[in-house]
Design a protein around this motif. Sequence first.
Motif, mmCIF file in Angstrom:
data_model
loop_
_atom_site.group_PDB
_atom_site.id
_atom_site.type_symbol
_atom_site.label_atom_id
_atom_site.label_comp_id
_atom_site.label_asym_id
_atom_site.label_seq_id
_atom_site.Cartn_x
_atom_site.Cartn_y
_atom_site.Cartn_z
ATOM 1 N N GLY A 271 0.833 -1.275 -0.077
ATOM 2 C CA GLY A 271 -0.078 -0.043 0.036
ATOM 3 C C GLY A 271 0.663 1.152 -0.018
ATOM 4 N N ALA A 272 0.427 2.213 0.270
ATOM 5 C CA ALA A 272 1.026 3.570 0.189
ATOM 6 C C ALA A 272 1.776 4.117 1.295
ATOM 7 N N GLY A 273 1.608 3.591 2.387
ATOM 8 C CA GLY A 273 2.377 4.238 3.350
ATOM 9 C C GLY A 273 2.331 3.293 4.785
ATOM 10 N N ALA A 274 3.146 3.422 5.721
ATOM 11 C CA ALA A 274 3.035 2.995 7.180
ATOM 12 C C ALA A 274 2.315 3.900 8.046
ATOM 13 N N CYS A 275 2.395 5.038 7.760
ATOM 14 C CA CYS A 275 1.942 5.923 8.805
ATOM 15 C C CYS A 275 0.303 6.464 8.915
ATOM 16 N N HIS A 276 -0.270 6.507 9.942
ATOM 17 C CA HIS A 276 -1.747 6.517 9.731
ATOM 18 C C HIS A 276 -2.285 8.035 9.394
ATOM 19 N N THR A 277 -1.125 9.075 9.140
ATOM 20 C CA THR A 277 -1.359 10.428 8.941
ATOM 21 C C THR A 277 -1.382 10.366 7.267
ATOM 22 N N GLY B 96 5.964 16.081 2.954
ATOM 23 C CA GLY B 96 4.799 16.538 2.941
ATOM 24 C C GLY B 96 3.554 16.336 2.416
ATOM 25 N N ASP B 97 3.847 15.757 1.132
ATOM 26 C CA ASP B 97 2.689 15.429 0.220
ATOM 27 C C ASP B 97 2.078 14.039 0.930
ATOM 28 N N ARG B 98 0.935 13.912 1.282
ATOM 29 C CA ARG B 98 0.334 12.514 1.689
ATOM 30 C C ARG B 98 0.633 11.571 0.616
ATOM 31 N N ALA B 99 0.998 10.350 0.914
ATOM 32 C CA ALA B 99 0.829 9.249 0.139
ATOM 33 C C ALA B 99 -0.430 8.558 -0.276
ATOM 34 N N PHE B 100 -1.578 8.907 0.795
ATOM 35 C CA PHE B 100 -2.890 8.401 0.692
ATOM 36 C C PHE B 100 -3.694 9.168 1.683
ATOM 37 N N ASP B 101 -4.706 9.291 1.436
ATOM 38 C CA ASP B 101 -5.704 9.968 2.262
ATOM 39 C C ASP B 101 -6.310 9.148 3.491
#
Lengths: 177, 177
Positions: A132-138, A163-168
Amino acid sequence: MQGGARPSEEFNVSDDPSASPKMPPANTASHGAAPGDAAAVEEGTGFLPRFDAAGLVTCVATDVATGDVLMVAHMNAEALQKTIATGEAWYYSRSRRALWRKGESSGHTQRVVEMRTDCDQDAVWIRVEQSGAGACHTGRRSCFYRAVSRDEAGNASLRFVEGDRAFDPAAVYLKKT
Amino acid sequence: MQGGARPSEEFNVSDDPSASPKMPPANTASHGAAPGDAAAVEEGTGFLPRFDAAGLVTCVATDVATGDVLMVAHMNAEALQKTIATGEAWYYSRSRRALWRKGESSGHTQRVVEMRTDCDQDAVWIRVEQSGAGACHTGRRSCFYRAVSRDEAGNASLRFVEGDRAFDPAAVYLKKT
């Protein structure tokens, strides 16, 4: 060694997740171990995780593709057992006081390529393939998306480096009704 | 991003180590922060380290040359301030209950190229140039010199992945008499 892909025959994951590895129970007295114990912990081949008073070890997860630190979290004995048995990262949430399979809400699971422990066995390092796009809940790939900087007056502040989020996160973690 | 060298203008180290960065004191209640506080902690540019009940944050140090995790340790507010002010890694030893400049005994200091903090600011990640042969008191470059493996019977054990010592700890840490 590079942070990139390395073979890891040592992390043999069983097809049977119920065949949990045997590990000693939490031992809150381990920090006062005798010198003989210290040698076994530091120079032995026995996996003797030294859980803290809360029954936890610290876990650092790095991205096998980049070497970046994705997150720092905790594992209790059960999370450690499940991680080793299944080859997917399980943690223990201190705030929710619950075992937690990484990605169980977001789908952003972590496949463990290698697990290591440190000299005194109170921490583990897992190198993971982050799905998926990332590990962080943010919504970022890594939880470490801000660098600490220091201005001329001596004040520390943060600067976004990813700064740019990998996912919403609102879309990913939206509760199903 | 690769674990290799990256410019780090953001980590401006003052020539004056006494000009310590200003940071809030340990706040053991921070884990119960209100939602508004959470937004500031996760999305703000203020460095608001969330020390645990013992006044510590977890620190992961990785080797800027290889991306490998060298060690996991802890910093109290003073260690964090000194690290930021001097650009060298300072830690807090839980066993010795003392502030500790990395390398003060061994000479194996760590120059901090970049410091980051994570989403909830209870951990920092420093990318360091490790001077001397290694970070670990056992004589290895990294404290994580053993991989966790699992045999067919489901037993977890350790395998040395960095078996040859980088230095002789008895020679390096020998007390001067």
